[in-house]
Structures are given as structure tokens and as C-alpha cells.
Write a protein that holds these residues in place. Structure first.
Motif, short mmCIF file in Angstrom:
data_model
loop_
_atom_site.label_atom_id
_atom_site.label_comp_id
_atom_site.label_asym_id
_atom_site.label_seq_id
_atom_site.Cartn_x
_atom_site.Cartn_y
_atom_site.Cartn_z
N LEU A 163 0.86 -1.19 0.00
CA LEU A 163 0.00 0.00 0.00
C LEU A 163 0.90 1.23 0.00
O LEU A 163 1.89 1.29 0.73
CB LEU A 163 -0.92 0.01 1.22
N THR A 164 0.59 2.20 -0.86
CA THR A 164 1.37 3.43 -0.88
C THR A 164 0.45 4.65 -0.86
O THR A 164 -0.76 4.54 -1.14
CB THR A 164 2.36 3.47 -2.08
N HIS A 165 1.04 5.79 -0.51
CA HIS A 165 0.26 7.01 -0.32
C HIS A 165 0.90 8.13 -1.12
O HIS A 165 2.12 8.18 -1.26
CB HIS A 165 0.28 7.35 1.18
N CYS A 166 0.08 9.04 -1.64
CA CYS A 166 0.59 10.17 -2.42
C CYS A 166 1.36 9.66 -3.63
O CYS A 166 1.05 8.60 -4.17
CB CYS A 166 1.44 11.08 -1.54
N ILE A 232 -8.96 -2.22 4.58
CA ILE A 232 -8.21 -3.14 3.71
C ILE A 232 -7.10 -3.84 4.51
O ILE A 232 -6.84 -5.03 4.32
CB ILE A 232 -7.70 -2.38 2.48
N MET A 233 -6.53 -3.11 5.45
CA MET A 233 -5.53 -3.73 6.35
C MET A 233 -6.21 -4.79 7.21
O MET A 233 -5.71 -5.90 7.37
CB MET A 233 -4.89 -2.67 7.26
N HIS A 234 -7.38 -4.42 7.74
CA HIS A 234 -8.14 -5.35 8.59
C HIS A 234 -8.46 -6.64 7.82
O HIS A 234 -8.44 -7.74 8.37
CB HIS A 234 -9.42 -4.66 9.06
N LYS A 235 -8.74 -6.50 6.54
CA LYS A 235 -9.09 -7.66 5.70
C LYS A 235 -7.86 -8.46 5.27
O LYS A 235 -7.97 -9.37 4.44
CB LYS A 235 -9.85 -7.17 4.45
N LYS A 236 -6.70 -8.10 5.81
CA LYS A 236 -5.42 -8.78 5.51
C LYS A 236 -5.06 -8.74 4.02
O LYS A 236 -4.53 -9.70 3.46
CB LYS A 236 -5.45 -10.23 6.01
N LEU A 237 -5.35 -7.60 3.42
CA LEU A 237 -5.04 -7.45 1.99
C LEU A 237 -3.78 -6.62 1.76
O LEU A 237 -3.44 -6.29 0.64
CB LEU A 237 -6.24 -6.80 1.28
N VAL A 238 -3.10 -6.25 2.87
CA VAL A 238 -1.88 -5.44 2.76
C VAL A 238 -0.75 -6.16 3.48
O VAL A 238 -0.88 -6.51 4.66
CB VAL A 238 -2.09 -4.04 3.40
N ASP A 239 0.38 -6.37 2.80
CA ASP A 239 1.54 -7.00 3.45
C ASP A 239 2.51 -5.97 3.99
O ASP A 239 3.20 -6.21 4.97
CB ASP A 239 2.27 -7.89 2.43
N VAL A 240 2.61 -4.84 3.29
CA VAL A 240 3.59 -3.83 3.71
C VAL A 240 3.13 -2.46 3.19
O VAL A 240 2.50 -2.37 2.13
CB VAL A 240 5.01 -4.19 3.20
N LEU A 263 -2.00 6.14 8.49
CA LEU A 263 -1.61 4.84 7.93
C LEU A 263 -0.69 4.11 8.90
O LEU A 263 -0.83 2.91 9.13
CB LEU A 263 -0.85 5.02 6.61
N ALA A 264 0.27 4.86 9.48
CA ALA A 264 1.25 4.23 10.37
C ALA A 264 0.58 3.73 11.66
O ALA A 264 0.90 2.65 12.16
CB ALA A 264 2.37 5.22 10.69
N VAL A 265 -0.36 4.52 12.19
CA VAL A 265 -1.08 4.09 13.40
C VAL A 265 -1.86 2.81 13.09
O VAL A 265 -1.82 1.83 13.85
CB VAL A 265 -2.04 5.21 13.89
N HIS A 270 -2.52 -3.28 13.09
CA HIS A 270 -2.74 -4.51 12.33
C HIS A 270 -1.47 -5.33 12.13
O HIS A 270 -1.49 -6.35 11.44
CB HIS A 270 -3.34 -4.17 10.94
N GLY A 271 -0.36 -4.90 12.72
CA GLY A 271 0.89 -5.66 12.63
C GLY A 271 1.49 -5.67 11.22
O GLY A 271 2.11 -6.64 10.81
N ILE A 272 1.31 -4.56 10.51
CA ILE A 272 1.83 -4.48 9.14
C ILE A 272 3.07 -3.57 9.13
O ILE A 272 3.02 -2.46 9.68
CB ILE A 272 0.74 -3.89 8.19
N PRO A 273 4.17 -4.01 8.53
CA PRO A 273 5.36 -3.14 8.52
C PRO A 273 5.13 -1.83 7.75
O PRO A 273 4.53 -1.85 6.67
CB PRO A 273 6.44 -3.98 7.81
N PHE A 274 5.62 -0.74 8.33
CA PHE A 274 5.52 0.59 7.72
C PHE A 274 6.95 1.03 7.38
O PHE A 274 7.79 1.17 8.27
CB PHE A 274 4.86 1.57 8.71
#
Ligand code: MRU
Length: 356
Positions: A163-166, A232-240, A263-265, A270-274
Motif C-alpha cells: 500500500l502506498t500514499h501520495c 483493507i488492512m483489517h481484511k489482511k489485503l496489505v503486506d507492507v 496509515l502508520a497508526v 494490524h501488525g503491518i510493517p511501515f
């Protein structure tokens, strides 16, 4: 190495003889059109109006403005070079790359002004500007490879959802990109399943510019509203999560496009690396921590309108901040051309890895 790079994304800017051309990013993705800059003020205006944006690209464009200064000024009656650097410095206050390139420009000016004609000064500064563009692209490529290596190790070489932003891509830099450089490198290794792109209100750098780049490079992607990210994070659709940075403070706090903090919070929850990716030039060793970073505030009109039409009641006002600060405690790794700093990022660690 750089000469082997094949990119389908057009350049964000380029020099042609004594003109500097800037891709008008406000027209993307519908039109690919360049603004011809003959005067330093053309570049100042393009930065203020957001025709060009992105921390490293703003710095690079400032070097071009410094060169153009010597085409329109005679030593006797010209306005001061220092006035121009001051004006450029005030265009966008959060990104620190601009300040760093301007400091370099002032050193070059002071070293050469006594014994060089305006023609010679233009040549010196144009060469400097070309070098600023070249080195930015080169280090993006290096950090892209380092970041991809780091992430693929972490993800055990499986295809991942990023997942990316901007927009921290080729169009925010002088080519290849920082966060999107990592995505490009992962894709070249066959490791991208999907890139989730936050649309990034109100300028839509995500849905217009990042999506444009991903589409040009045939990288699978899906655009989401900014407010979809947590679900989407909650649905486990993001790895990083991989983003760029506009400034890194001494303690590892980063300023980036507004929305990065939330996003970082959410990533932590959700235990996803930022992960944040930037050249060492984006470090500001004069700023102790994120609380001292100046955050750009823009006109609320940009927020209260959509597609040229006002969308809010006449009497309503807004609060439009361009950036936020992600504390280092929420960042799992910082990737630069010099190396990667993993969790527990501290000033000592930053000094050791990046300035050792
Ligand atoms: O307001 P912008 O579009 O200049 O903001 C850009 C960003 O926030 C990017 O993430 C940042 O500059 C890093 S770009 C390599």
C-alpha cells in the motif's frame, strides 16, 4: 547501470539548451504536456502552483531556477541571487531537499561569482543542475534495489500486496522514484501482486500520478479512497506499507503527505510493517525531532472544491494541512541509498548508518 533502466513514465523535467521543461502534473493523467521555463520565476510559479511537486524534484527544479537566473540578469543591475534563493526556499516549507540544494547553490555562487561572466555562471549552474538530476535518479535506483531486497527477505520471496500514499515515484523525483522505486524493483523481480494506491485528497497525487506511473509500467494496482486503507488492512489485503518522506528529523521521525500518520497508526494496530524510503539528502540534521518540522498549510479553497466546483456551503471554512509527522516508533524501517535502518531508529543509529 542507469543506462540500462527502461522507464515508460515520461520525465518530470528536463533541460533542452537554455530552457528547462517541467511536466505539468496538474494535467495528468489526461494530458502529458510540458511547461517551458525560461526564467527562474517560471519555476517558482510551477512549484507554488503544484505543477511540479515531490521533495527531490522540488530541490532539483530549484537548481534549474538558479541556472536560469544568469540568463536574465546583468551583474550591474540584476536582482540578487540571494533574493531568488530566499524566494525558492519559501515556496514549500516542509521538504528539506530544497533547502539542501539551495545551500549547495549558494556555495557554488560564492565560489565563482567574482571571476565569472553571466554566461559562464549559467554554464556552471546548468552543469550543476544536470548533476543534481543525474545523482537523484542514480540513488533512487540504488535505494529501490536495497528496499526490494530488504522487503523480499522479510516476506520470504513471496508475491506481496503493497500500500502506498501520495506519489513518491519517478514524477516526484528525477526518475525511478523512492517508495515507487522500491515497488518498481520488486515488480522487476516478479514480487508484486498488487499495489493499493491511496487517492490522496485533495490533489489526488495517488489516483492521478501514482496510478499513471503504475499503468505506464504495467504494475498491477488498485486505487482506493484514503479512508479505505484501515479496512483493507483489517481484511489482511496489505503486506507492507511503503511511502516516501519530505523530511527526516534527527530521531527518525518523518514528515510525509497528510494521511501518512494515520496509515502508520493503523499499520501498527494490524501488525503491518511501515517503511519509508528517501535519499540521505532528505535527512535534516538540524531538526531534533518531528515536532520542530514546519508543516505546510495550504488554502482551504483547495479542500472545499472538487474539479473546479465548490462542494461545501458558502459559509464553511476548512483546515488544509499538506503533511503530517510519523513518529519513528511507528516506522519499521528507513531505506536510503546508503543502507536500511530497522526498528528502534535513533539519532545514533542514523548517524552510524547514514553518516558513518
Ligand atoms: O505535496 P507533494 O505532492 O509535494 O507531496 C509529496 C509527498 O508527500 C511525497 O511522498 C514526498 O515528497 C516524497 S517524494 C519522493
Amino acid at each position: 547501470m542507469l543506462s540500462e533502466l527502461k522507464e515508460n513514465t515520461p520525465s518530470a523535467s528536463y533541460w533542452k539548451d537554455d530552457r528547462y521543461f517541467v511536466l505539468d502534473q496538474l494535467l495528468l493523467p489526461q494530458e502529458v504536456k510540458y511547461i517551458e521555463c525560461r526564467k527562474p520565476l517560471d519555476i517558482v510559479k510551477a512549484i507554488v502552483d503544484m505543477n511540479l511537486r515531490g521533495a527531490p524534484l522540488i530541490g532539483a527544479a530549484a537548481s534549474a531556477a538558479a541556472a536560469l537566473f544568469f540568463l536574465e540578469t546583468s551583474k550591474e543591475n540584476g536582482s540578487s541571487f540571494y533574493e531568488l534563493t530566499e524566494m525558492l526556499f519559501n515556496t514549500r516549507p516542509t521538504a528539506v531537499n530544497l533547502k539542501n540544494v539551495l545551500s549547495e547553490s549558494i556555495l557554488i555562487f560564492e565560489k565563482n561569482i567574482g571571476n565569472s561572466s553571466n554566461e559562464k555562471m549559467f554554464e556552471i549552474f546548468r552543469n550543476f543542475s544536470i548533476e543534481v538530476h543525474r545523482r537523484d535518479k542514480e540513488r533512487n535506483y540504488i535505494m529501490g534495489e536495497k528496499g526490494a531486497h530488504f522487503i523480499s527477505d522479510m516476506m520470504k520471496n513471496r508475491k506481496i500486496n503493497v500500500l502506498t500514499h501520495c506519489n513518491a515515484g519517478a514524477l516526484a523525483t528525477c526518475g525511478y522514484g523512492t517508495a515507487l522505486g522500491v515497488v518498481r524493483s520488486l515488480h522487476s523481480k516478479g514480487l508484486i501482486n498488487n499495489v493499493w494506491i491511496d487517492e490522496t485528497r485533495p490533489y489526488l497525487q495517488g489516483s492521478r500520478i501514482t496510478a499513471f506511473e503504475m499503468e505506464k509500467e504495467s504494475i498491477p494496482h488498485k486505487i482506493i479512497t484514503d479512508s479505505s486503507a484501515a479496512w483493507i488492512m483489517h481484511k489482511k489485503l496489505v503486506d507492507v506499507i511503503v511511502v516516501g518522506a519530505d523530511r527526516v528529523a534527527l530521531n527518525g521521525d518523518i514528515a510525509n503527505k497528510i494521511g501518512s500518520y494515520s496509515l502508520a497508526v493503523n499499520a501498527k494496530y494490524h501488525g503491518i510493517p511501515f517503511i519509508s524510503v528517501m535519499p540521505v539528502e532528505t535527512f535534516d540534521m538540524e531538526t531534533a525531532d518531528g515536532s520542530h518540522i514546519v508543516i505546510e498549510e495550504r488554502s482551504d479553497k483547495e479542500l472545499l472544491m472538487f474539479n473546479g466546483k465548490t462542494t461545501s456551503p458558502q459559509g464553511s471554512t476548512g483546515y488544509h494541512i499538506g503533511f503530517d509527522v510519523v513518529p519513528s516508533s511507528l516506522i519499521n524501517a528507513i531505506v536510503t541509498e546508503k543502507g536500511v535502518a530497522e526498528s528502534n531508529i535513533t539519532a545514533e543509529k542514523i548517524r552510524g548508518i547514514f553518516y558513518g
